[in-house]
Design a protein around this motif. Structure first.
Motif, PDB file in Angstrom:
ATOM      1  N   MET A 114       0.836  -1.205   0.000  1.00 30.69           N
ATOM      2  CA  MET A 114       0.000   0.000   0.000  1.00 30.69           C
ATOM      3  C   MET A 114       0.869   1.252   0.000  1.00 30.69           C
ATOM      4  O   MET A 114       0.557   2.241  -0.646  1.00 30.69           O
ATOM      5  N   THR A 115       1.956   1.199   0.735  1.00 28.26           N
ATOM      6  CA  THR A 115       2.847   2.335   0.792  1.00 28.26           C
ATOM      7  C   THR A 115       3.411   2.655  -0.585  1.00 28.26           C
ATOM      8  O   THR A 115       3.492   3.806  -0.986  1.00 28.26           O
ATOM      9  N   ASP A 116       3.798   1.613  -1.339  1.00 28.45           N
ATOM     10  CA  ASP A 116       4.343   1.824  -2.676  1.00 28.45           C
ATOM     11  C   ASP A 116       3.317   2.485  -3.589  1.00 28.45           C
ATOM     12  O   ASP A 116       3.664   3.370  -4.383  1.00 28.45           O
ATOM     13  N   SER A 117       2.056   2.086  -3.502  1.00 23.81           N
ATOM     14  CA  SER A 117       1.009   2.674  -4.342  1.00 23.81           C
ATOM     15  C   SER A 117       0.813   4.143  -4.005  1.00 23.81           C
ATOM     16  O   SER A 117       0.660   4.982  -4.903  1.00 23.81           O
ATOM     17  N   PHE A 118       0.808   4.455  -2.715  1.00 20.36           N
ATOM     18  CA  PHE A 118       0.653   5.847  -2.327  1.00 20.36           C
ATOM     19  C   PHE A 118       1.837   6.679  -2.804  1.00 20.36           C
ATOM     20  O   PHE A 118       1.672   7.771  -3.349  1.00 20.36           O
ATOM     21  N   ALA A 119       3.050   6.187  -2.601  1.00 22.16           N
ATOM     22  CA  ALA A 119       4.239   6.931  -3.011  1.00 22.16           C
ATOM     23  C   ALA A 119       4.258   7.143  -4.515  1.00 22.16           C
ATOM     24  O   ALA A 119       4.627   8.227  -4.997  1.00 22.16           O
ATOM     25  N   ALA A 120       3.842   6.126  -5.282  1.00 23.66           N
ATOM     26  CA  ALA A 120       3.805   6.272  -6.733  1.00 23.66           C
ATOM     27  C   ALA A 120       2.789   7.329  -7.145  1.00 23.66           C
ATOM     28  O   ALA A 120       3.050   8.147  -8.047  1.00 23.66           O
ATOM     29  N   ALA A 121       1.626   7.333  -6.505  1.00 19.06           N
ATOM     30  CA  ALA A 121       0.614   8.351  -6.813  1.00 19.06           C
ATOM     31  C   ALA A 121       1.116   9.737  -6.452  1.00 19.06           C
ATOM     32  O   ALA A 121       0.915  10.706  -7.203  1.00 19.06           O
ATOM     33  N   ALA A 122       1.785   9.851  -5.315  1.00 13.52           N
ATOM     34  CA  ALA A 122       2.316  11.146  -4.900  1.00 13.52           C
ATOM     35  C   ALA A 122       3.350  11.666  -5.896  1.00 13.52           C
ATOM     36  O   ALA A 122       3.361  12.853  -6.243  1.00 13.52           O
ATOM     37  N   ARG A 123       4.205  10.783  -6.369  1.00 14.83           N
ATOM     38  CA  ARG A 123       5.203  11.188  -7.357  1.00 14.83           C
ATOM     39  C   ARG A 123       4.531  11.631  -8.658  1.00 14.83           C
ATOM     40  O   ARG A 123       4.967  12.597  -9.290  1.00 14.83           O
ATOM     41  N   PHE A 124       3.477  10.914  -9.059  1.00 14.36           N
ATOM     42  CA  PHE A 124       2.770  11.302 -10.278  1.00 14.36           C
ATOM     43  C   PHE A 124       2.181  12.700 -10.128  1.00 14.36           C
ATOM     44  O   PHE A 124       2.303  13.542 -11.026  1.00 14.36           O
ATOM     45  N   VAL A 125       1.533  12.949  -9.008  1.00 15.35           N
ATOM     46  CA  VAL A 125       0.921  14.262  -8.791  1.00 15.35           C
ATOM     47  C   VAL A 125       1.981  15.358  -8.821  1.00 15.35           C
ATOM     48  O   VAL A 125       1.801  16.411  -9.449  1.00 15.35           O
ATOM     49  N   GLN A 126       3.096  15.133  -8.170  1.00 18.02           N
ATOM     50  CA  GLN A 126       4.137  16.157  -8.147  1.00 18.02           C
ATOM     51  C   GLN A 126       4.805  16.329  -9.508  1.00 18.02           C
ATOM     52  O   GLN A 126       5.255  17.420  -9.846  1.00 18.02           O
ATOM     53  N   SER A 127       4.841  15.267 -10.303  1.00 13.47           N
ATOM     54  CA  SER A 127       5.496  15.347 -11.603  1.00 13.47           C
ATOM     55  C   SER A 127       4.593  15.916 -12.694  1.00 13.47           C
ATOM     56  O   SER A 127       5.054  16.655 -13.566  1.00 13.47           O
ATOM     57  N   GLU A 128       3.298  15.571 -12.660  1.00 13.57           N
ATOM     58  CA  GLU A 128       2.438  15.812 -13.813  1.00 13.57           C
ATOM     59  C   GLU A 128       1.216  16.680 -13.539  1.00 13.57           C
ATOM     60  O   GLU A 128       0.626  17.210 -14.486  1.00 13.57           O
ATOM     61  N   ALA A 129       0.799  16.823 -12.299  1.00 14.65           N
ATOM     62  CA  ALA A 129      -0.472  17.499 -12.010  1.00 14.65           C
ATOM     63  C   ALA A 129      -0.298  19.012 -11.928  1.00 14.65           C
ATOM     64  O   ALA A 129       0.812  19.534 -11.785  1.00 14.65           O
ATOM     65  N   ARG A 130      -1.422  19.712 -11.992  1.00 11.57           N
ATOM     66  CA  ARG A 130      -1.430  21.159 -11.797  1.00 11.57           C
ATOM     67  C   ARG A 130      -1.088  21.503 -10.357  1.00 11.57           C
ATOM     68  O   ARG A 130      -1.219  20.672  -9.444  1.00 11.57           O
ATOM     69  N   VAL A 131      -0.742  22.760 -10.148  1.00  9.23           N
ATOM     70  CA  VAL A 131      -0.492  23.235  -8.786  1.00  9.23           C
ATOM     71  C   VAL A 131      -1.715  23.013  -7.908  1.00  9.23           C
ATOM     72  O   VAL A 131      -1.596  22.637  -6.733  1.00  9.23           O
ATOM     73  N   LEU A 132      -2.924  23.197  -8.457  1.00  7.59           N
ATOM     74  CA  LEU A 132      -4.136  23.025  -7.665  1.00  7.59           C
ATOM     75  C   LEU A 132      -4.212  21.614  -7.090  1.00  7.59           C
ATOM     76  O   LEU A 132      -4.461  21.439  -5.886  1.00  7.59           O
ATOM     77  N   GLU A 133      -4.019  20.601  -7.923  1.00  3.17           N
ATOM     78  CA  GLU A 133      -4.095  19.229  -7.423  1.00  3.17           C
ATOM     79  C   GLU A 133      -2.919  18.901  -6.503  1.00  3.17           C
ATOM     80  O   GLU A 133      -3.060  18.117  -5.560  1.00  3.17           O
ATOM     81  N   GLN A 134      -1.765  19.503  -6.754  1.00  4.46           N
ATOM     82  CA  GLN A 134      -0.640  19.308  -5.846  1.00  4.46           C
ATOM     83  C   GLN A 134      -0.954  19.864  -4.461  1.00  4.46           C
ATOM     84  O   GLN A 134      -0.682  19.221  -3.439  1.00  4.46           O
ATOM     85  N   ARG A 135      -1.575  21.041  -4.424  1.00  4.64           N
ATOM     86  CA  ARG A 135      -1.914  21.642  -3.130  1.00  4.64           C
ATOM     87  C   ARG A 135      -3.022  20.851  -2.434  1.00  4.64           C
ATOM     88  O   ARG A 135      -3.000  20.669  -1.208  1.00  4.64           O
ATOM     89  N   LEU A 136      -3.992  20.365  -3.216  1.00  5.89           N
ATOM     90  CA  LEU A 136      -5.058  19.565  -2.622  1.00  5.89           C
ATOM     91  C   LEU A 136      -4.505  18.258  -2.076  1.00  5.89           C
ATOM     92  O   LEU A 136      -4.872  17.829  -0.972  1.00  5.89           O
ATOM     93  N   PHE A 137      -3.637  17.605  -2.823  1.00  6.24           N
ATOM     94  CA  PHE A 137      -3.015  16.364  -2.354  1.00  6.24           C
ATOM     95  C   PHE A 137      -2.272  16.613  -1.042  1.00  6.24           C
ATOM     96  O   PHE A 137      -2.385  15.828  -0.081  1.00  6.24           O
ATOM     97  N   ALA A 138      -1.532  17.710  -0.991  1.00  3.39           N
ATOM     98  CA  ALA A 138      -0.772  18.025   0.219  1.00  3.39           C
ATOM     99  C   ALA A 138      -1.695  18.285   1.406  1.00  3.39           C
ATOM    100  O   ALA A 138      -1.397  17.890   2.535  1.00  3.39           O
ATOM    101  N   THR A 139      -2.841  18.903   1.152  1.00  4.86           N
ATOM    102  CA  THR A 139      -3.798  19.166   2.232  1.00  4.86           C
ATOM    103  C   THR A 139      -4.474  17.886   2.701  1.00  4.86           C
ATOM    104  O   THR A 139      -4.618  17.645   3.903  1.00  4.86           O
ATOM    105  N   LEU A 140      -4.871  17.043   1.766  1.00  5.79           N
ATOM    106  CA  LEU A 140      -5.603  15.832   2.119  1.00  5.79           C
ATOM    107  C   LEU A 140      -4.730  14.793   2.802  1.00  5.79           C
ATOM    108  O   LEU A 140      -5.184  14.090   3.709  1.00  5.79           O
ATOM    109  N   PHE A 141      -3.480  14.690   2.384  1.00  2.05           N
ATOM    110  CA  PHE A 141      -2.670  13.540   2.806  1.00  2.05           C
ATOM    111  C   PHE A 141      -1.362  13.878   3.513  1.00  2.05           C
ATOM    112  O   PHE A 141      -0.770  12.995   4.134  1.00  2.05           O
TER     113      PHE A 141
END
Length: 300
Positions: A1-28
């Motif tokens: 589970m940890t690997d899946s979360f880390a992979a998703a986090a890397r994807f968001v930081q690499s490819e997502a907009r600032v908005l989704e990056q900030r939301l991810f940081a707030t949620l998790f």
């Protein structure tokens, strides 16, 4: 589970907009919701509405109700508290509301900009999509405004004096309204008929293996505390299994429709990836851990 979360986090930081990056940081990751508000402000126009492709299927900078809905959904998910942002958005909605209290998703101005093929004339017609969803979100965050009152009255009229719409997104928007509106007795009276109508639709996928575009129980009950979750207890685990398996090798999730550009596709992928992680963590399928976060901790 940890690997899946880390992979998703890397994807968001690499490819997502600032908005989704900030939301991810707030949620998790424990970041304050003020970062989400700051990112949303970048999409807000002087008229109080939101545009600039906040909903990525059209690249129009003008304020549109669908972009206001996207903003309010993000605001609510983050647990933000910035009344001026919401008040300005509601003031804008009042300027584009018809006599019944309804708004349309979009307007012909989108035709001057790149847009997905399905964004056409039907999106210019006021109706429960997005009026019911907007009203429901305002009830969810507890924000009172004259526009919310007018939209709420419109939603009750749709439920009590007209056939339910045949468009699946309109029905899902009505469920957002019924989930959060203050009058619980009245909402609970109407909910069974709306749910029955939704689940009978061809585009509602009770089978997690169904192919093509459609809505699933996890769209209607995206978190474990949803009012509608008990309706799908017999199938929810299958949909969660499918969602887990759908994570791509790059760590993100993908979409089942054609957006107008490569940039739009990445923006959507960032959005649906945050939503997938939010759903999987809520249902106990994914657990962010300190080891997985590592250097993903946000700057405050």
């Amino acid at each position: 589970m940890t690997d899946s979360f880390a992979a998703a986090a890397r994807f968001v930081q690499s490819e997502a907009r600032v908005l989704e990056q900030r939301l991810f940081a707030t949620l998790f990751l424990g970041a304050p919701a003020s970062g989400v508000v700051a990112a949303l402000r970048g999409f807000q126009n002087e008229d109080g509405g939101f545009g600039h492709g906040l909903e990525p299927d059209k690249r129009c900078p003008a304020s549109l109700p669908i972009d206001v809905e996207t903003a309010l959904r993000t605001y609510a998910a983050a647990g933000a508290d910035e009344p001026s942002l919401v008040r300005q958005a509601c003031d804008f909605l009042q300027t584009v509301t018809n006599d019944d209290g309804a708004v349309s998703l979009a307007a012909p101005v989108i035709e001057d900009y790149p847009r997905a093929e399905h964004w056409s004339g039907w999106t210019y017609v006021p109706g429960p999509n997005p009026t019911a969803g907007l009203a429901g979100l305002l009830h969810r965050i507890g924000f009172d405004h004259p526009w919310r009152d007018a939209a709420t009255a419109y939603c009750w009229q749709i439920l009590e004096s007209a056939p339910l719409p045949d468009e699946i997104h309109a029905v899902s928007e009505i469920l957002v309204f019924l989930e959060h509106v203050d009058d619980r007795e009245r909402a609970d009276k109407h909910a069974p008929a709306v749910v029955d109508h939704l689940t009978a639709m061809d585009m509602f996928h009770l089978d997690p293996a169904a192919e093509g575009y459609g809505l699933s129980p996890l769209i209607i009950a995206p978190t474990a505390d949803s009012r509608w979750r008990p309706l799908f207890d017999d199938v929810i685990n299958g949909h969660l299994d499918h969602l887990e398996r759908s994570q791509e090798p790059d760590g993100g999730w993908t979409i089942t429709w054609d957006p107008p550009s490569a940039a739009s596709r990445l923006e959507w992928r960032g959005h649906v990836t945050v939503e997938a992680v939010r759903t999987l963590t809520s249902y106990g399928r994914l657990a962010p851990s300190p080891d997985a976060r590592g250097d993903l901790r946000p700057v405050r």
